[in-house]
Every structure is written in C-alpha cells, then in structure tokens.
Design an enzyme around this catalytic site. Sequence first.
Site, PDB file in Angstrom:
ATOM      1  N   ASP A  75      -6.932  -7.729  -2.579  1.00 13.13           N
ATOM      2  CA  ASP A  75      -6.419  -6.379  -2.436  1.00 13.13           C
ATOM      3  C   ASP A  75      -4.922  -6.534  -2.422  1.00 13.13           C
ATOM      4  OD1 ASP A  75      -7.108  -3.581  -2.235  1.00 13.13           O
ATOM      5  OD2 ASP A  75      -5.998  -3.629  -0.357  1.00 13.13           O
ATOM      6  N   HIS A 187       3.013 -12.645  -5.649  1.00 14.32           N
ATOM      7  CA  HIS A 187       2.280 -12.515  -4.387  1.00 14.32           C
ATOM      8  C   HIS A 187       0.882 -13.120  -4.513  1.00 14.32           C
ATOM      9  CE1 HIS A 187       1.988  -9.208  -7.111  1.00 14.32           C
ATOM     10  NE2 HIS A 187       1.039  -8.583  -6.469  1.00 14.32           N
TER      11      HIS A 187
HETATM   12  P1  IMP Z   1      -6.233  -2.809  -5.677  1.00 12.98           P
HETATM   13  O1  IMP Z   1      -5.853  -4.154  -5.130  1.00 12.98           O
HETATM   14  O2  IMP Z   1      -7.167  -2.905  -6.824  1.00 12.98           O
HETATM   15  O3  IMP Z   1      -6.630  -1.858  -4.637  1.00 12.98           O
HETATM   16  O4  IMP Z   1      -4.938  -2.168  -6.324  1.00 12.98           O
HETATM   17  C1  IMP Z   1      -3.727  -2.752  -6.292  1.00 12.98           C
HETATM   18  C2  IMP Z   1      -2.746  -1.930  -7.068  1.00 12.98           C
HETATM   19  O5  IMP Z   1      -1.449  -2.398  -6.675  1.00 12.98           O
HETATM   20  C3  IMP Z   1      -2.814  -2.158  -8.560  1.00 12.98           C
HETATM   21  O6  IMP Z   1      -3.571  -1.210  -9.209  1.00 12.98           O
HETATM   22  C4  IMP Z   1      -1.357  -2.041  -8.961  1.00 12.98           C
HETATM   23  O7  IMP Z   1      -1.025  -0.728  -9.096  1.00 12.98           O
HETATM   24  C5  IMP Z   1      -0.606  -2.545  -7.762  1.00 12.98           C
HETATM   25  N1  IMP Z   1      -0.285  -3.963  -7.965  1.00 12.98           N
HETATM   26  C6  IMP Z   1      -0.858  -5.030  -7.347  1.00 12.98           C
HETATM   27  N2  IMP Z   1      -0.348  -6.180  -7.810  1.00 12.98           N
HETATM   28  C7  IMP Z   1       0.552  -5.830  -8.751  1.00 12.98           C
HETATM   29  C8  IMP Z   1       1.386  -6.594  -9.614  1.00 12.98           C
HETATM   30  O8  IMP Z   1       1.403  -7.835  -9.654  1.00 12.98           O
HETATM   31  N3  IMP Z   1       2.161  -5.870 -10.430  1.00 12.98           N
HETATM   32  C9  IMP Z   1       2.182  -4.522 -10.451  1.00 12.98           C
HETATM   33  N4  IMP Z   1       1.411  -3.773  -9.701  1.00 12.98           N
HETATM   34  C10 IMP Z   1       0.595  -4.420  -8.847  1.00 12.98           C
END
Ligand code: IMP
Length: 200
Positions: A75, A187
Amino acid sequence: MALKLEPGARLVVATHNPGKARELAAILENRFDLVTAGELGLPEPEETETTFVGNALLKARAAAQASGLIALADDSGLSVAALDGAPGVYSARWAGPDKDFGLAMAKVEERLQATGLEDCAAWFTCALAVAWPHEGPALVVEGRVDGQLTFPGRGRRGFGYDPIFTPDGGALTFGEMEPAAKDAMSHRARAFEKLKAALL
Ligand code: IMP
C-alpha cells in the site's frame, strides 16, 4: 517459527495495478514465481484502514486466504506536508473512478496553492506486507522517499503522481527518470530492502 521465503517460491502479488506489478517484479529480481491477484481473478478488497501498514496487511491477508499462496501486498501513496499528509492512503481515490491522475495532480496543486505554496515538501511511502495462507503469520515493513512537488508536472514515465515529484538531491521528476533510476531509490525499493533483510 522463522519467516523465510525460498527462492523460486510461488507468490501472489496482491495488486491489480499493472504499473506497480511491473515495478515489484523488477525489484524482486525475478527471484520468485510471481502471479498477480488480477491474473488469478481474486476480488480486490476494500482498503478500509487509515494507515499504509494496515491496508498492506489487509490486502496480503485477503489474497493469501483466497489463493492458498503466500501473498505480497503493498500500500503506497503520496503525502504532502502542507496538506497534513493528504492524500496519503487516499492517493488512488483522489484520481476518481476513472483513475485520472491528471485530475488527482490538479487537486494537489489547487490545495497546495491555497496554502501559499511556501512548503512543497512531500514524500512517497510504501508498506509491504507478506502473509501466509490459512491465517498464518504476516510481516510488514515501510519505506519512504522524500522530495518536493513541482508544477506543472514533467515527464511521461512511471505512473500516478510521478510527474510532480522530484526526489531530494535530484533535478528530474520521477516521471522523467529512467525506470531503473527510480527503482534504485523509490519508496518501494527501500521497503523491499527491509523486507529482504527480514525474510531472505
Ligand atoms: P494503492 O497502494 O493501490 O492504494 O494506491 C497507491 C497510489 O499512490 C497509486 O495509485 C498512485 O497514485 C500513488 N503512488 C504510489 N506509489 C507511487 C509512485 O511510485 N509514483 C507515483 N504515484 C505513486
């Protein structure tokens, strides 16, 4: 019991986001036999927790239970200092049902402009969780990369908020960087280094 992952183990990666699956596969250096939750047709659980760690654990446990395989989930999201950490765990949701990150980045810019744009500090966080099936143990780690937001966004590489994020010490946004350069400092990479140290 020591938590160990043997090379070649079959792992389900609990993401439906092809961009993240690609990055995770690169970071895992083809060490495992990976299948994604999307490929297995597993349902996408609702992310009901308020922390990255909580949501990563929830997704890993759901995928492990549904597939009977060891599951890896992440996440992640963007946190903006001047917005008290928003969008944070709501990073994906700010893009709306169409996953329109142009819209999400415009929202960040608008809210940041309302603060006077004096503090553009931001960071990406990634929590990685591994869960074993049958309600077995789980492990979770977190990695973070700090930077500054820049508008308008630059670069067409990467995904999500990459065009507006410049990591500290660099000149290029994540959207402009070579994928390998981003993978080396992201990250996700930092979280995986911790996971490797704990598990491999
Ligand atoms: P989840 O972890 O699927 O809930 O969503 C994480 C959201 O954070 C992604 O859809 C991106 O919008 C954003 N995100 C996470 N990591 C990155 C990255 O490395 N670059 C750009 N956006 C990120």
